[in-house]
Design a protein around this motif. Structure first.
Motif, mmCIF file in Angstrom:
data_model
loop_
_atom_site.group_PDB
_atom_site.id
_atom_site.type_symbol
_atom_site.label_atom_id
_atom_site.label_comp_id
_atom_site.label_asym_id
_atom_site.label_seq_id
_atom_site.Cartn_x
_atom_site.Cartn_y
_atom_site.Cartn_z
ATOM 1 N N ASN A 12 0.821 -1.206 0.000
ATOM 2 C CA ASN A 12 0.000 0.000 0.000
ATOM 3 C C ASN A 12 0.853 1.253 0.000
ATOM 4 O O ASN A 12 0.515 2.268 -0.612
ATOM 5 C CB ASN A 12 -0.928 0.014 1.205
ATOM 6 N N THR A 48 -20.492 10.371 -4.782
ATOM 7 C CA THR A 48 -20.010 9.441 -5.808
ATOM 8 C C THR A 48 -20.205 10.087 -7.168
ATOM 9 O O THR A 48 -21.264 10.692 -7.426
ATOM 10 C CB THR A 48 -20.797 8.115 -5.764
ATOM 11 N N LYS A 57 -15.511 7.182 -5.761
ATOM 12 C CA LYS A 57 -15.803 7.978 -4.573
ATOM 13 C C LYS A 57 -15.015 9.278 -4.605
ATOM 14 O O LYS A 57 -13.864 9.306 -5.052
ATOM 15 C CB LYS A 57 -15.464 7.193 -3.308
ATOM 16 N N PHE A 86 -4.978 8.380 -1.733
ATOM 17 C CA PHE A 86 -4.935 6.964 -1.379
ATOM 18 C C PHE A 86 -4.736 6.820 0.123
ATOM 19 O O PHE A 86 -3.859 7.467 0.708
ATOM 20 C CB PHE A 86 -3.804 6.267 -2.130
ATOM 21 N N TYR A 87 -5.569 5.936 0.760
ATOM 22 C CA TYR A 87 -5.474 5.713 2.197
ATOM 23 C C TYR A 87 -4.882 4.331 2.423
ATOM 24 O O TYR A 87 -5.505 3.308 2.120
ATOM 25 C CB TYR A 87 -6.858 5.826 2.841
ATOM 26 N N ARG A 90 -6.672 1.458 4.644
ATOM 27 C CA ARG A 90 -7.841 0.775 4.083
ATOM 28 C C ARG A 90 -7.603 0.279 2.659
ATOM 29 O O ARG A 90 -8.381 -0.503 2.135
ATOM 30 C CB ARG A 90 -9.058 1.732 4.066
ATOM 31 N N ASP A 92 -7.941 2.093 0.109
ATOM 32 C CA ASP A 92 -8.947 2.759 -0.715
ATOM 33 C C ASP A 92 -8.355 3.998 -1.367
ATOM 34 O O ASP A 92 -7.456 4.647 -0.804
ATOM 35 C CB ASP A 92 -10.141 3.195 0.145
ATOM 36 N N GLN A 94 -9.707 7.664 -3.522
ATOM 37 C CA GLN A 94 -10.813 8.515 -3.912
ATOM 38 C C GLN A 94 -10.255 9.792 -4.523
ATOM 39 O O GLN A 94 -9.046 10.053 -4.455
ATOM 40 C CB GLN A 94 -11.692 8.836 -2.708
#
Length: 402
Positions: A12, A48, A57, A86-87, A90, A92, A94
Motif C-alpha cells: 500500500n 459518488t 468515490k 490513497f489511504y 484501508r 482505498d 478517492q
C-alpha cells in the motif's frame, strides 16, 4: 525471476507513493453525475461520481472554503477538478476534490426518467382512479425483495410484532444491478397468480439512487400497474422520483413502514373488540333495567289493574249490542216480508186474467185491444177473451153509447 514478496503495508505504501508522484493522478478534470451526496457539519462533502458503466468515490474537505455549492443534488451533471488520494490503512482511493462546476442540464439517467414519467403519466398509470384499496385484515401477503437483505427481515419482524398469524410469501429477487428490473417484475407477476395472497409488497432498503434505479425501469412500472392485487412500493429512500411509488396502490418510505401500512395491530383489534363487547354488555344491562322498571310501573298502574274489569264491562256491552242487533235484524226481516206480501197481492190483482175471473172480457181486432166502437166496422171479425174461452164474432151492427 526474483521472487518479490511484500507485506500489505509495504504494498500500500508503494501504491501511495506511485499515485502521489504520478503527474497523471494530479490536477485533472472528471465529468459525471452526482450520487449519494452527503454534507457533514464538520465541513466535509462526500459523494459518488458516475457514468453509465463506472463510479468513483469523491471527497471535498472544507468545501465551504473552496466555494463549492451547497445545493448539489442527485443526478446533477458536473465537472470536478482534483487529485487522486490513497489511504494506506484501508487500501482505498478517492478523488480529493478542489473544485466542482455544475453543468446546466440534468444527468442522463434523470433525462431518461423524466421521459418515462411523462409517457406513463399520459397513459394514466399514476391516476388515482386505478388505485386499489388495501385489504383491512389481510391473511397472506407476498413480498418481492432480496432474500439476504435487511428489507425482508424488517417486514417479517414488523409483521410478527403486529399480527403473528399472518403468512408471508417471499419471492427472492435481485433488487439492484444488471437484470434486477426483470427479476422484480417476474416476482410481482408470480405472486399475483397466487390466489391466497391478499396484497404484495415490493421493495428494498435504502441506498444510492443508482442502487434504487431498477424501480424506475419500464418492466417494473408495467408489472406494478398490471398487478391485480393491491401492491405497495416499499423502497427506502427520501426522494420522490421513483416511478414505482407513483404507479403503486400505496407508497411506503421504508419496508418497515410498508408492513405497518398493510398489517393491523392484532392487540389493538382485540382491545377494540373487547371495548365494544363491554359497551354492548353495559348497553344491554341498562336497557334491560330500564325496561324492567318500566314494566314494574305499568304493573302498579291503575289502568292496568282495572283493565280486566273494563274488559268484562266491554264484553257485556258487546253482548247487549249483539242481542239488540239480532232483534233489529229479525224485525227488519219480518217487516220486509210483510211489504213483499202486500206487493205480491197487488201485482196479482193487477193481472188481466184476474180481472176476467170477475166477469169481465177483452175484445181484440187483429191482436189489438178494442177500446171504442169507432175502431171497428160492420163485418169485421173480432175475438172476445173470457175468463175461460174465446168467442170469435162477426160484427152485424154497431151502436155508440148515448
Amino acid at each position: 525471476m526474483e521472487e518479490r514478496i511484500y507485506s500489505v503495508t509495504e504494498f500500500n505504501s508503494m501504491v501511495k507513493e506511485y499515485l502521489e508522484e504520478s503527474y497523471l493522478m494530479k490536477n485533472f478534470f472528471l465529468k459525471g453525475e452526482l450520487s449519494g451526496i452527503t454534507y457533514y457539519k464538520s465541513g466535509h462533502l462526500y459523494f459518488t461520481l458516475k457514468d453509465k458503466k463506472c463510479q468513483i468515490k469523491c471527497a471535498a474537505f472544507n468545501y465551504k472554503y473552496k466555494r463549492i455549492s451547497e445545493d448539489l443534488k442527485e443526478g446533477d451533471s458536473v465537472k470536478i477538478f482534483g487529485d487522486v488520494g490513497f489511504y494506506e490503512n484501508r487500501g482505498d482511493f478517492q478523488i480529493l476534490v478542489r473544485h466542482i462546476e455544475k453543468e446546466d442540464k440534468l444527468g442522463e439517467l434523470y433525462i431518461e426518467l423524466e421521459k418515462l414519467k411523462e409517457e406513463y403519466s399520459k397513459k394514466g398509470y399514476f391516476s388515482q382512479l386505478f388505485k386499489k384499496k388495501l385489504p383491512k385484515y389481510p391473511k397472506n401477503i407476498g413480498v418481492v425483495t432480496a432474500l439476504t437483505g435487511a428489507a425482508f427481515h424488517d417486514i417479517v419482524h414488523t409483521t410478527r410484532k403486529r399480527f403473528p398469524n399472518i403468512n408471508i410469501y417471499l419471492y427472492p429477487a435481485k433488487v439492484q444491478g444488471l437484470g434486477a428490473e426483470k427479476e422484480i417484475a417476474k416476482g410481482i407477476e408470480t405472486l399475483d397468480k397466487i390466489e391466497e395472497l391478499d396484497l404484495i409488497i415490493a421493495g428494498r432498503g435504502g441506498g444510492s439512487i443508482e442502487d434504487l434505479w431498477a424501480f424506475n425501469k419500464r418492466e417494473v412500472i408495467e408489472s406494478f400497474y398490471k398487478c391485480k392485487k393491491p401492491i405497495i412500493s416499499a423502497v427506502g429512500h427520501e426522494i420522490d422520483t421513483l416511478l414505482s411509488d407513483l404507479v403503486a396502490d400505496e407508497r411506503a418510505a421504508t419496508p418497515t413502514q410498508a408492513a405497518e401500512i398493510a398489517i393491523p395491530v392484532k392487540g389493538e383489534i382485540l382491545e377494540n373488540l373487547n371495548k365494544k363487547r363491554v359497551y354492548l354488555e353495559k348497553l344491554i344491562e341498562i336497557t334491560f333495567n330500564n325496561k324492567r322498571k318500566d314494566l314494574e310501573k305499568r304493573e302498579n298502574n291503575y289502568i292496568i289493574k282495572s283493565y280486566s274489569n273494563k274488559i268484562l264491562k266491554k264484553r257485556d256491552l258487546l253482548n247487549e249490542k249483539d242481542n239488540r242487533l239480532k232483534r233489529e235484524i229479525l224485525d227488519l226481516i219480518k217487516d220486509k216480508k210483510h211489504q213483499l206480501s202486500l206487493r205480491g197481492e197487488k201485482i196479482v190483482n193487477m193481472n188481466p186474467l184476474k180481472i176476467l175471473s170477475r166477469g169481465y172480457s177483452i175484445t181484440y181486432k187483429e191482436d189489438k185491444i178494442i177500446k171504442e166502437t169507432k175502431e171497428i166496422k160492420k163485418d169485421d171479425i173480432i175475438k172476445t177473451y173470457l175468463h175461460k174461452g174465446i168467442i170469435i164474432s162477426k160484427v152485424e151492427e154497431i151502436k155508440d153509447s148515448e
